[in-house]
Enzyme design. Structure first.
Site, short mmCIF file in Angstrom:
data_model
loop_
_atom_site.label_atom_id
_atom_site.label_comp_id
_atom_site.label_asym_id
_atom_site.label_seq_id
_atom_site.Cartn_x
_atom_site.Cartn_y
_atom_site.Cartn_z
N GLU A 1 -7.11 -25.28 -80.23
CA GLU A 1 -7.00 -25.67 -81.97
C GLU A 1 -6.31 -24.67 -82.47
O GLU A 1 -6.47 -23.34 -82.36
CB GLU A 1 -8.26 -25.63 -82.33
CG GLU A 1 -8.91 -26.77 -81.84
CD GLU A 1 -10.24 -26.75 -83.00
OE1 GLU A 1 -11.42 -27.57 -82.15
OE2 GLU A 1 -10.13 -26.34 -83.83
N CYS B 1 -4.44 -20.11 -88.63
CA CYS B 1 -5.83 -19.41 -88.01
C CYS B 1 -5.77 -19.80 -85.93
O CYS B 1 -5.19 -21.48 -86.29
CB CYS B 1 -7.32 -19.64 -88.67
SG CYS B 1 -8.26 -19.66 -87.04
N CYS C 1 -14.77 -20.16 -75.04
CA CYS C 1 -15.16 -18.55 -75.68
C CYS C 1 -16.25 -18.35 -74.70
O CYS C 1 -17.61 -19.52 -74.61
CB CYS C 1 -15.38 -18.66 -76.53
SG CYS C 1 -16.20 -17.48 -77.05
N CYS D 1 -22.40 -17.38 -79.58
CA CYS D 1 -22.72 -18.00 -80.89
C CYS D 1 -23.66 -19.24 -80.85
O CYS D 1 -23.14 -20.44 -81.23
CB CYS D 1 -22.29 -17.51 -81.88
SG CYS D 1 -21.36 -16.26 -81.88
N CYS E 1 -21.92 -21.92 -83.56
CA CYS E 1 -20.94 -22.39 -83.37
C CYS E 1 -20.27 -22.98 -82.57
O CYS E 1 -20.66 -23.51 -80.82
CB CYS E 1 -20.19 -20.79 -82.75
SG CYS E 1 -18.09 -21.03 -82.45
N GLU F 1 -12.96 -15.15 -78.53
CA GLU F 1 -12.99 -14.09 -78.88
C GLU F 1 -11.83 -13.11 -78.68
O GLU F 1 -12.28 -12.50 -77.38
CB GLU F 1 -14.75 -13.62 -78.00
CG GLU F 1 -14.96 -11.74 -78.16
CD GLU F 1 -15.32 -10.97 -79.43
OE1 GLU F 1 -15.81 -12.41 -80.49
OE2 GLU F 1 -14.10 -10.19 -80.02
N SER G 1 -10.76 -10.99 -86.21
CA SER G 1 -12.51 -11.36 -86.49
C SER G 1 -13.03 -11.01 -84.94
O SER G 1 -12.81 -11.92 -83.95
CB SER G 1 -12.43 -12.82 -87.01
OG SER G 1 -14.07 -12.57 -86.82
N HIS H 1 -23.64 -11.76 -90.35
CA HIS H 1 -24.25 -12.86 -89.86
C HIS H 1 -25.93 -12.50 -90.20
O HIS H 1 -26.50 -14.10 -90.97
CB HIS H 1 -24.21 -13.96 -88.62
CG HIS H 1 -23.08 -14.62 -88.58
ND1 HIS H 1 -21.74 -14.51 -89.79
CD2 HIS H 1 -21.92 -14.90 -87.57
CE1 HIS H 1 -21.12 -15.40 -89.61
NE2 HIS H 1 -20.69 -14.99 -87.85
N CYS I 1 -13.96 -24.63 -86.48
CA CYS I 1 -14.31 -23.72 -85.47
C CYS I 1 -15.05 -24.93 -83.83
O CYS I 1 -15.65 -24.90 -83.37
CB CYS I 1 -15.75 -22.92 -85.89
SG CYS I 1 -15.82 -22.45 -87.43
N1 SAH Z 1 -15.29 -14.84 -81.95
C1 SAH Z 1 -14.71 -13.59 -82.87
C2 SAH Z 1 -13.87 -15.06 -83.53
C3 SAH Z 1 -14.01 -16.17 -83.59
S1 SAH Z 1 -15.02 -16.61 -85.06
C4 SAH Z 1 -15.62 -13.62 -84.23
O1 SAH Z 1 -16.80 -14.08 -83.52
O2 SAH Z 1 -15.73 -13.34 -85.23
C5 SAH Z 1 -14.51 -16.93 -86.39
C6 SAH Z 1 -15.49 -17.03 -87.63
O3 SAH Z 1 -16.18 -18.06 -87.62
C7 SAH Z 1 -16.87 -15.93 -86.99
O4 SAH Z 1 -17.37 -15.44 -88.49
C8 SAH Z 1 -18.12 -17.09 -86.32
O5 SAH Z 1 -18.66 -16.42 -86.38
C9 SAH Z 1 -17.55 -18.16 -87.26
N2 SAH Z 1 -17.86 -19.99 -87.27
C10 SAH Z 1 -18.47 -20.26 -85.75
N3 SAH Z 1 -18.57 -21.36 -85.74
C11 SAH Z 1 -18.82 -21.48 -87.01
C12 SAH Z 1 -19.65 -23.20 -89.01
N4 SAH Z 1 -20.20 -24.05 -87.52
N5 SAH Z 1 -19.91 -22.88 -89.31
C13 SAH Z 1 -19.46 -21.27 -89.95
N6 SAH Z 1 -19.17 -20.01 -89.45
C14 SAH Z 1 -18.96 -19.83 -87.92
#
Ligand code: SAH
Length: 347
Positions: free
Chosen positions: A93, A106, A113, A117, A120, A161, A192, A217, A334
């Site tokens: 995406e 973006c 990934c 997390c 996510c 990532e 990021s 976070h 995301c």
């Molecule tokens: N892997 C990298 C970049 C991709 S995620 C990273 O972790 O930074 C980009 C950002 O969106 C990260 O800060 C991630 O934690 C956040 N993110 C992912 N899912 C999310 C969600 N459902 N709501 C809000 N932020 C989210």
């Protein structure tokens, strides 16, 4: 059959070697590079200043397009979300966001990934594979081509990532900011990461002018481990050291992303703890209201809770903004569009 050369993943120097080996004059490499990376050509036939024979040769031995748009959604706020298909059928995406100061795209850096997390959507089916430079570039090129919009900012915050695909991402950044290509300023590129410490040190040595964003976070390891499995590998203290090193080496301010999950990390106490952690650092905190994902951790914090949190950081002299929400009505958050499309099931 021999695999085709991924021409768009060759940096300018590599393309020069390629051209030499093909028995062509050196200046052809600039022409070819510009056709791909500035004119955004999608077929070799467009490259009219190259001979027909050479174009036919390229057609036979090289691949030109690595990602194509298969679905587009337009939000009421002007945000465009694209589902892209790679040549092996995988989906990723990309999102175009229009701001007064310019257009941001973006991009995804991996198909899937493996960071896991808990809030996510991108990590649900695990990592399929990392993207090549051409596959990252084509996300921007295709969006520019289809929408006619000029892209001035690029953020590596889509699926994947970036530091888990280190070499390809660094090459992509060099190519995106190459004067023979789109020539996007490195200052307008943000990477990021969830905080892969070794690679953060490595990145600091690359002499890039990009902005580093770190997904924090949580203000302490216990809470962070509940949200991000990667936190068990790298304690916050090590991430902070790596950030300080990055700031020292690059003179760039680091951004900390903090997704606000109701009742989890949004208390006044967490805000005080975060302030203490970041005290005196050349940084900026971006509070992101969580986009709740079905089957994943958490609900978004309430508006007044986010405001309260922000006020505490401000009182403690920490730079902070709340991320403006864009494209919520189109699943721009995301990895949610890809999950709808693919067979990856959300329970
Ligand atoms: N892997 C990298 C970049 C991709 S995620 C990273 O972790 O930074 C980009 C950002 O969106 C990260 O800060 C991630 O934690 C956040 N993110 C992912 N899912 C999310 C969600 N459902 N709501 C809000 N932020 C989210």
């Amino acid at each position: 059959m021999e695999e085709k050369t991924d021409l768009k993943s060759l940096g300018f120097d590599e393309l020069q070697d390629f051209i030499k080996k093909a028995g062509q004059k050196a200046f052809r490499s600039r022409q070819l590079y510009q056709w791909m990376h500035r004119q955004l050509a999608v077929s070799f036939d467009e490259m009219t200043n190259l001979s027909k024979e050479f174009r036919d040769e390229l057609k036979d031995s090289c691949m030109l397009c690595s990602a194509k748009i298969v679905q587009r959604q337009v939000s009421s706020d002007g945000t465009n979300k694209f589902l892209m298909e790679l040549s092996d059928g995988n989906h990723i995406e990309s999102v175009l966001m229009k701001y007064k100061h310019g257009n941001s795209v973006c991009i995804s850096t991996q198909a899937g990934c493996r960071m896991g997390c808990r809030f996510c959507a991108s990590t649900v089916g695990g990592l399929i594979r990392s993207l090549r430079p051409s596959e990252m570039l084509d996300q921007i090129y295709e969006i520019q081509r289809i929408t006619g919009e000029r892209v001035s900012n690029v953020i590596l915050m889509g699926i994947g990532e970036p530091l888990d695909n280190y070499e390809n991402v660094i090459k992509f950044i060099h190519m995106l900011s190459d004067e023979h290509g789109l020539n996007i300023s490195q200052r307008n590129i943000t990477l990021s990461t969830c905080g892969l410490v070794e690679q953060m040190y490595r990145l600091a040595k690359e002499e890039l002018a990009i902005t580093l964003a770190v997904s924090l976070h949580a203000p302490n390891d216990m809470l962070r481990r509940e949200m991000m499995p990667v936190a068990s590998k790298y304690p916050i203290s090590e991430i902070m050291e790596a950030c300080r090193n990055y700031i020292e080496k690059t003179n760039r301010r680091v951004t900390f992303e903090y997704s606000m999950v109701e009742g989890k990390n949004d208390s006044a106490r967490a805000a005080e703890e975060l302030s203490w952690l970041l005290k005196g650092m050349n940084c900026h905190v971006n509070l992101i209201p969580l986009n709740p994902v079905a089957g994943r951790l958490g609900q978004r914090s309430r508006k007044n809770q986010i405001e309260e949190f922000k006020k505490i950081l401000e009182k403690n002299h920490i730079n902070v903004t709340v991320r403006r929400e864009m494209g919520r009505d189109i699943d721009a958050a995301c990895g949610q569009l890809r999950n709808k499309r693919s067979t990856i099931g959300l329970e």
